[in-house]
Every structure is written in C-alpha cells, then in structure tokens.
Enzyme design. Structure first.
Site, mmCIF file in Angstrom:
data_model
loop_
_atom_site.group_PDB
_atom_site.id
_atom_site.type_symbol
_atom_site.label_atom_id
_atom_site.label_comp_id
_atom_site.label_asym_id
_atom_site.label_seq_id
_atom_site.Cartn_x
_atom_site.Cartn_y
_atom_site.Cartn_z
ATOM 1 C CB SER A 1 -0.634 0.391 1.391
ATOM 2 O OG SER A 1 -0.540 -0.522 2.350
ATOM 3 N N GLY B 1 5.472 3.059 -0.026
ATOM 4 C CA GLY B 1 6.714 3.128 0.031
ATOM 5 C C GLY B 1 7.217 3.788 0.996
ATOM 6 N N GLY C 1 6.416 -9.970 -1.260
ATOM 7 C CA GLY C 1 7.116 -11.972 -1.706
ATOM 8 C C GLY C 1 5.687 -12.023 -3.149
ATOM 9 C CG ASP D 1 7.390 -6.641 3.242
ATOM 10 O OD1 ASP D 1 7.675 -8.006 3.168
ATOM 11 O OD2 ASP D 1 6.255 -6.187 2.329
ATOM 12 C CD GLN E 1 -4.238 -1.778 3.801
ATOM 13 O OE1 GLN E 1 -3.839 -2.672 2.577
ATOM 14 N NE2 GLN E 1 -2.195 -1.866 5.050
#
Length: 489
Positions: free
Chosen positions: A14, A16, A83, A237, A304
């Site tokens: 969502s 960066g 991923g 991540d 979200q």
C-alpha cells in the site's frame, strides 16, 4: 565519532518509503529519518491487476537523489518488498508482459490442479511453503498457459526487490528469503526445484542460484558520481521485519502486522511433517540460515479496503468509536479466499455475517470491530497451532510493523491469545533492511547483535492480557465448546 549512513528502500503493498539510517558506532545508536514516502496500490491494465513499477522506480530514485542533494555520503543501499510477484525481462533487460499483482484472478484453480497432478504432500516436502493460490509457482503456470506468446521473449524472471536492485545497478540477483516465497525453491538444496519449475512452465535458465542476504549486488552511481554499494538484504519485507523483532529466547513469537499479518517463530530447522502440512504452515527463508516458521493471515488489508470504500480519513476516531462497541458480535474468517480482492469489501464482510446467521455490521465502527475481533481470534488460533507444532507454549508475542500502532488490536490480541504482547518497532522492515547492511559493512556481528541495538533504541509498548475482557471470555467459551465436542466424538 564514526557514523554510517545507510538507505533502506521499503516497498509494501500500500505504500513505499525511502529511509535514511544513521548508525553511530561508539554508542551503538541507530536513528531513522524518512526521506520520501509514496503510495503504492493495485492498477487495472489490459484485463489484469498490476503494479506500476515505473512509478515505484521513479519514487525510489527521487528519494535517493534527495539524500544526495543534502550532501550526505551514502555507505550502502538495500531494497525490500512484498513476496511472490515478479517482473519478466528479455535478453536486453527490457520488460516482457505486465507486472501482474498477486491479487489478480489469473491463478484461480491452479493450486488445486498442482496438488492433483504433483501431490500436495510432495510439493510441501520439496518446498516447505504453505499453499496460497497466488504463490509464484501458480502465477508462472497461469502465464505460460494463458500467454504462451510471451515465452520465446523471456530471458530472466526477477522478484520485485531484485528487479529494482537491477534497475539501480544493472546487475541481476536472486535473493534467498524472497525466492523461498515462490514455492519453487527446494528446502533441502536452497536452489530452484526442477520438478516444481517444470510444472510451472518456467525455464530454469530464467533464474540464477539464490543468494543469502549480505552480498553486494552492484553499485548505484549517484548524481555526484559516487559508486554506492547496493546490498542484497533480506529482501522479503517480512524477513527484514523478523530480523528487527527484538525476540528474546526461544519462547518468543512474532507477528508482522500490516496489509498482511504474518505470525510465527524462528527455528534452525524447518517443520514439514504432516501436522505442519495440515495446518498449512510455511517455512520461509530467513537470515543466517534460520527458518521463519509462520502462517499468513489476511491482515489489515480488510480494513484498508473498508477505509477506501467508506472514504474514512480519520482512523484514530474510527478506532475510538470501535472500542466502545461490544466484542465478538460479528466475526468472520479473515483468511477466507472471498476476501483476497472482492469488488466491495464491505458487502463481502456483511454477506459472510449474513450467511452465518449473525447480526450484520452496518456502520463504519461495526465493520472495523468485526475486522479487529476476527483478526484477534484468528491470531489466537494460529498461535495455538504454532505452539502445538513445536511442542512448547510461547511466553510473549512481538507485534512489529505499521499495524502495531493500533493499540486496540494489540490489546485484543493479548486478551485473545492470553499472552504478553510487546508492540514495536513500527518500521521493522526498514530496520531489518538496515541491519543486514550494517553487518555487510562489518559494523555488527550478526542478527542477535543487531536485535540488542533495536531493543535499546526502538520505542516498545507492552500490553498485558486481561482474562476478564469480553474477547477472553469468548475464546474460553469457544475452547470449552470444542472440548465438549471432542469428548462426544
């Protein structure tokens, strides 16, 4: 004083961010500063759900240039991303096809097909990775079946973090922690599994052997002409987030909370027995040869989508309104495939409640309450599964990532799980990214050494379980009902 300046590029589904870390060797202090934050999200292109990788690359370069414009000499750069998704390149390094996102429906039915043709147990014994319908193996099968005209043009397949590192350096790399999310890496050899690759339709020549975190991929030449090393960090991540989780002892579990919730523990050995297979446990690669034994939970993606659909901008106000509502009036299974990418998340949640003869969450706060309670209950179930798998209970749970800022969900988790919760750090993926860079620069010895730095510099908050809370009573009632059914069976 000796300082190191490292830049972490942390890309989530969502958003960066480009973050500058300053490490002071003598006092072992680490400070983070946000240089550039930007949105990320799904796009619709030619009938596919895709990522705008050109926009993401521009945002990365903008952030790096901002650091250089401040006159700061960067010692190293690292990139981590989500991923499973990948970019295909031709012999000249140009993109082939679209960068399709994992939430696209092109893989529908392919996971069941793989299990039927290869055998579910055989796939799991080879990869140790949980079955998710969007794993790379099924994405590649979809590509080769649905777009065979692309195959002759493909020379390389790079996972997202490796693609952006390639764009900065011109050098290709296949980093191990992210590679394991594909369900294509053999858990015994740490190399691509030829049988699984063959089923996917991909050519093994598209991939290089996976490299463990810590190697220098190449160099980015900044506007001032300096050559800056780009390090292959733990580029998944979640792998980076786990590195920055201040785990203490073998009885600590972690929950990386964001768009996805990933709950698990570290292990020197993988768990691929029938119990692990039945629970759909994954053994993703971690740093220093450790395994991240964990389970994927749909996470705050549901919230979200509700925020987006209801045009809610004041999240703290929503959480406050949610806290005033009774617990567990509406519950769903957040991991149901129906929530992967529905046309309308609010309607899908309401339909799930209607189908199970529950009250229907109508207001914004009721929808949020449904999501928070359902996640906390699922966290409790998964933590119990993980404890049974390894034969030892957990004494504390570390919640890291952006979701750990939600104090209500943290407390619900503590109450439902009956365990002490330690929340923080928020920027766990960024910190873990930096940690590997500092080890590559010989500033730190290993992951445990880095965790000591995190423990002393990060803001951590403890949540103590309340056995008298509504959700704790609800969990106790569920367990009592289960035990009664088992006795009568």
């Amino acid at each position: 004083m000796t300082f190191r300046n490292c830049v972490a590029v942390d890309l989530g589904a969502s958003s960066g961010r480009v973050m500058l870390a300053r490490y002071e060797r003598e006092c072992r202090s680490l400070t983070l500063r946000e240089i550039h934050r930007f949105n990320n999200g799904l796009h619709s292109q030619n009938g596919y759900v895709t990522w705008d990788v050109d926009s993401l690359e521009s945002a990365i370069r903008l952030g790096l240039n901002k650091v250089c414009e401040e006159g700061i000499r960067i010692d190293s750069i690292g990139i981590d991303t989500w991923g499973v998704d990948f970019v295909l390149l031709d012999q000249q390094g140009q993109r082939v096809g679209l960068p399709v996102a994992y939430r696209d429906s092109r893989t529908n039915g392919l996971m069941a097909q793989a299990q039927q043709q290869l055998g579910k147990r055989d796939i799991y014994q080879r990869s140790g990775i949980q079955f998710l319908p969007f794993n790379t193996i099924y994405q590649l099968r979809a590509l080769t079946e649905q777009q065979p005209e692309l195959i002759p043009h493909i020379a390389h397949a790079l996972l997202m973090a490796d693609y952006f590192s390639y764009r900065l350096t011109g050098e290709m790399n296949w980093e191990y922690t992210n590679a394991t999310t594909t369900q294509l890496v053999n858990i015994n050899s740490d190399d691509w599994d030829e049988s699984l690759l063959a089923w996917s339709g991909a050519n093994k020549a598209w991939f290089g052997r996976p490299t463990h975190p810590g190697n220098v991929i190449g160099h980015w030449i900044c506007p001032q002409g300096n050559e800056i090393p780009v390090v292959a960090v733990a580029s998944h991540d979640t792998a980076s987030a786990v590195i920055a989780s201040p785990l203490s002892g073998s009885r600590a579990a972690y929950l990386s909370s964001g768009t996805w919730s990933l709950m698990g523990f570290e292990s020197q050995t993988p768990f691929t027995n029938d119990t692990a297979l039945a629970a759909n446990i994954t053994n993703e690669g971690g740093a220093e040869g450790r395994y991240r034994v964990l389970k994927n939970i749909m996470g705050l993606w549901l919230l979200q989508r509700v925020l987006q659909e209801r045009q809610i901008n004041d999240l703290p106000a929503l959480i406050a309104a949610t806290q005033a509502l009774p617990a567990c009036r509406f519950t769903i299974n957040p991991n149901d495939d129906r929530f992967i990418n529905p046309d309308e998340m609010c309607s899908e949640i309401q339909a799930a409640c209607r189908e199970t003869a529950q009250p229907i969450p109508e207001s914004d706060a009721e929808l949020a309450r449904c999501i928070f309670d359902s996640l906390a209950l699922l966290y409790a179930d998964v933590l119990h599964e993980l404890a049974q798998l390894r034969g030892e209970d957990f004494s504390q749970l570390h919640i890291v990532g952006g979701g750990c800022q939600n104090a209500l969900l943290n407390q619900l988790c503590a109450d439902a799980c009956g365990i002490r919760v330690i929340a923080g750090p928020v920027e766990a993926s960024t910190l873990g990214n930096i940690g590997i860079q500092l080890m590559t620069l010989d500033e730190l010895n290993n992951v445990d050494d880095f965790r000591q730095v995190v423990s002393t510099t990060a803001n951590l908050t403890t949540f103590t379980p309340n056995p008298d809370s509504e959700i704790a009573h609800y969990v106790a009632q569920i367990h009592s009902t289960r035990q009664t059914k088992e006795l009568c069976a």
